[in-house]
Every structure is written in C-alpha cells, then in structure tokens.
Design a protein around this motif. Structure first.
Motif, mmCIF file in Angstrom:
data_model
loop_
_atom_site.group_PDB
_atom_site.id
_atom_site.type_symbol
_atom_site.label_atom_id
_atom_site.label_comp_id
_atom_site.label_asym_id
_atom_site.label_seq_id
_atom_site.Cartn_x
_atom_site.Cartn_y
_atom_site.Cartn_z
ATOM 1 N N UNK A 7 10.923 -8.732 -23.422
ATOM 2 C CA UNK A 7 11.699 -9.146 -24.499
ATOM 3 C C UNK A 7 11.065 -10.603 -24.914
ATOM 4 N N UNK A 8 10.534 -10.845 -26.314
ATOM 5 C CA UNK A 8 10.250 -12.146 -26.451
ATOM 6 C C UNK A 8 8.604 -12.077 -26.599
ATOM 7 N N UNK A 189 12.451 -14.661 -24.056
ATOM 8 C CA UNK A 189 12.761 -14.829 -25.263
ATOM 9 C C UNK A 189 12.786 -16.278 -25.682
ATOM 10 N N UNK A 190 12.464 -17.182 -24.817
ATOM 11 C CA UNK A 190 12.662 -18.458 -25.243
ATOM 12 C C UNK A 190 13.981 -18.987 -25.155
ATOM 13 N N UNK A 191 14.245 -19.827 -26.201
ATOM 14 C CA UNK A 191 15.539 -20.484 -26.398
ATOM 15 C C UNK A 191 16.619 -19.488 -26.803
ATOM 16 N N UNK A 291 12.532 -25.431 -29.008
ATOM 17 C CA UNK A 291 11.755 -25.067 -27.873
ATOM 18 C C UNK A 291 12.840 -24.602 -26.772
ATOM 19 N N UNK A 292 12.606 -24.021 -25.616
ATOM 20 C CA UNK A 292 13.545 -23.497 -24.680
ATOM 21 C C UNK A 292 13.677 -24.442 -23.452
ATOM 22 N N UNK A 293 14.526 -25.407 -23.544
ATOM 23 C CA UNK A 293 14.782 -26.314 -22.684
ATOM 24 C C UNK A 293 15.725 -26.004 -21.475
ATOM 25 N N UNK A 311 11.460 -15.469 -17.582
ATOM 26 C CA UNK A 311 10.346 -16.281 -17.698
ATOM 27 C C UNK A 311 10.658 -17.039 -19.017
ATOM 28 N N UNK A 312 11.059 -18.130 -18.871
ATOM 29 C CA UNK A 312 11.700 -18.946 -19.952
ATOM 30 C C UNK A 312 12.041 -20.201 -19.578
ATOM 31 N N UNK A 313 12.496 -21.309 -20.574
ATOM 32 C CA UNK A 313 12.931 -22.705 -20.022
ATOM 33 C C UNK A 313 11.755 -23.524 -20.103
#
Length: 372
Positions: A7-8, A189-191, A291-293, A311-313
C-alpha cells in the motif's frame, strides 16, 4: 503462491514490490497515483553522516547501513532497467559564521568517533573543492562517501522493474487494510499511513523544492551536493545534468502542499548567499510534498500485527533509507529479522504489554507519543 499487497507507491513501496516479486511473492501495489508524492519532490541526497548529531545514534546507524547498501541496490536496478541514477559522488556542508563552523566540528568529531569518515575544510579547502561558492563561506565538512541520486530517474526505473517482475498495479485508494485479502500487507503509504493504522506515530512534514535549469550565462552547478544553514534555515543544492535541485523548506502544516511565495523567496535568497550568480538560472519548477515524519527521525519498519508490516516514517531520508528498508521487509516476509534495522522497530513506541500476552504483534498498539 503467497500474495502480498503493498500500500503506497513511492520509492519505498515500489522497491519493496519489485524485490518481493523477484523473491517469489505475487505482488499487488495499490496507489491512486504511484510515484507522484514525496518521492517525486525530493533532492535525492544520501547524507546520513553529514546530518549526524550527538545523541542521534539510531538515525546514524540506520542511515549508514542503508548508505552502504546503495551501490549494490543501484547496480541491481541498473542491470534490470539500464538506469544510471547517481548525479553526485560527495557532499560538502558549509558554514557562513563561527557558530555554524563550530557545529561542523561537533558533527565531525561525533561521526568520526563512530567509525565513519568526515573531513573538516578551512576556507582555502572549501575554495579548492568548490571554486564557485561564495567567498564568505568560512569552513566546510566533506563527506566523500555521500552521493546523490536523481529521484525521478529512480521512480521511473522502479516502475519499470516492477512491471518486469510481474507486479500488478492498481490505481486505488485503500481505505481499510482489513478489506485486503492478501497473505501479507506492507504499509508504505508515507505520511498517509497513520490514516490506515490508528495511533501510528507518523505525521506529514511539508517541504518545498525548486528546480533550476542552467542557462549559458549562469555559473556551473557545484560538483557535489552543497548543504548549509542560512539565517537558521537548512538549504541544499543538488546537481543535475541540466541544473540544480534547490531545497528544502520544512513546515508542520499537515497535508498542505501549496508552494508559497515566502518559501520560494527564502530558498532563492539563501541559495544566493551560497552560490552567487544562481539568479542567472532558469526557474523551471516549484513543488511541495509531505514527508512522513516520525517522533525520533527514525523510520518505523516492522510488524504491526500478524499480517501488516509498516515501512514508513522516513522523513526527509526516504530515498537514503530505501535499500535497508527493502532488505528489512524481505527479511520479515521470510520470518527473519535484519539487525541493521533494529533502530526502526515500531515496538519502541508500544504501550506496555501484559506478561501473559501471547503476541506483541497482535496485542500491542502503537502509541501516538514519542521518545523525544
């Protein structure tokens, strides 16, 4: 065959989908417009050492592990697609005043003590390395092992690699992970990941960048990446074949991706303080992304329950962190773990779990709080 939903469709999701498909998974990538988010609005710097700071051991460890994997990752992708990704081979961080010069020494001492190589340059050393920089630059920190890649060439190559590996692309907006029937799900999916997993401590951090095209009358781009802090604002100049990527602002403004007059003004003003004559470049593009902080500037990579892997952030280091993230996710899909990804374990944000709880993956929700 085992089925996997990714997803993303940024560089993380595309890379995981490609490598998982090559490893024997039947992969579906779900994104309404893959590759058009923060991955498309990026400088492509691979600079974990230059960004080091005392106390941020997890970020340095994770970033350095990924940097070490980048040559093999790029070569594997080049072999599949023919894409040449690198646009610079080194990073030079410069200081305009005594306080910033002192910070460069702090970074060098701390990073070098951990087995990496950064070299301090005086004014003459900076001039020798990058003759086109302003004479007001008084010191520099050279990282010869920190290159940069063309982020858009990377996205294009990853799409091609996914297609060749048999990844199915679905231009769909996922609203519930529970509705996906796949054996495993990778949430990349990032942010936007927090909207799909309640309490996941990932937030959008706005960043604006400019793309400048060199005209015949303009000074040549720097040979390597140039980083600096001007009036307290971080700035970078990343060379491209036709000019420079100039970034990046940073705002806590949710999912606002409008480019502002103030952001453009600050970037150009600060760039002129570093590279005189940059005003002769053609203004080619202004863009912004989210950006995914994470609370501690380290990604979240690991199981959230028995089926979903986060798998993000990755914040501003998504492209840097791609190789080690992919290796970590593939290890998890094979029921093993990658030691280098230990700092990114989502469990560092978990609430306490009763001792008789059979599985932290299913019973330990992620806390919205942080450790910093």
């Amino acid at each position: 065959m085992r089925t996997l939903a990714v997803v993303g469709g940024g560089v993380i999701g595309l890379s995981v989908a490609w490598r998982a498909a090559e490893s024997g998974w039947m992969v579906t990538l779900l994104d309404p417009a893959n590759g058009t988010g923060a991955s498309w609005v990026a400088g492509g710097m691979l600079a974990p050492l230059s960004e080091g700071w005392p106390g941020e051991d997890g970020a340095l460890e994770f970033g350095a592990a990924s940097l070490a994997r980048w040559p093999d990752f790029a070569e594997r992708l080049r072999a599949r697609t023919g894409a040449d990704l690198f646009t610079a081979t080194r990073t030079l961080t410069v200081a305009l005043d005594a306080a910033d010069a002192a910070d460069l020494r702090t970074i060098a001492d701390w990073v070098n003590a951990r087995g990496h190589a950064l070299r301090l340059l005086d004014r003459a050393g900076v001039r020798a390395a990058e003759p086109g920089l302003a004479r007001t630059v008084r010191a520099g920190l050279l990282a010869t092992s920190e290159p940069a890649v063309d982020n858009r060439a990377l996205v294009t190559a990853l799409r091609a690699a996914c297609t060749a590996a048999g990844v199915e692309f679905r231009a769909e907006q996922v609203t519930s992970l529970e509705d996906l029937p796949h054996d495993r799900i990778v949430l990349a999916a990032g942010a936007a990941a927090a909207a799909l997993w309640s309490g996941l401590p990932v937030r959008p951090v706005k960043g604006e960048i400019l793309r400048l095209r060199r005209r015949p009358s303009a000074p040549v781009p720097p040979q390597g990446v140039i980083r600096a802090r001007v009036h307290g604002r971080p700035i970078y100049l990343v060379p491209r074949a036709d000019g420079i990527v100039l970034g990046a602002t940073q705002y806590e403004q949710g999912f606002d991706t409008a480019v502002t007059v103030a952001g453009v003004r600050d970037l150009i003003t600060d760039a002129e303080a570093i590279l005189p004559g940059i005003g002769e470049y053609e203004f080619a593009e202004a863009a912004a992304g989210s950006r995914p902080g994470s609370p501690d500037s380290v990604p979240l990579i690991g199981y959230l329950d028995n089926r979903v892997i986060a798998a993000t952030g990755h914040g501003r280091n998504g492209i840097l962190g791609t190789p080690v993230t992919v290796d970590a996710v593939l290890a998890l899909l094979s029921d093993t773990e990658l030691p280098e990804a230990a700092p990114a374990d989502p469990g560092r944000f978990a609430r306490p779990v009763p001792a008789d709880t059979p599985s932290a993956r299913t019973e330990a929700p992620i806390s919205p709080g942080g450790i910093r």
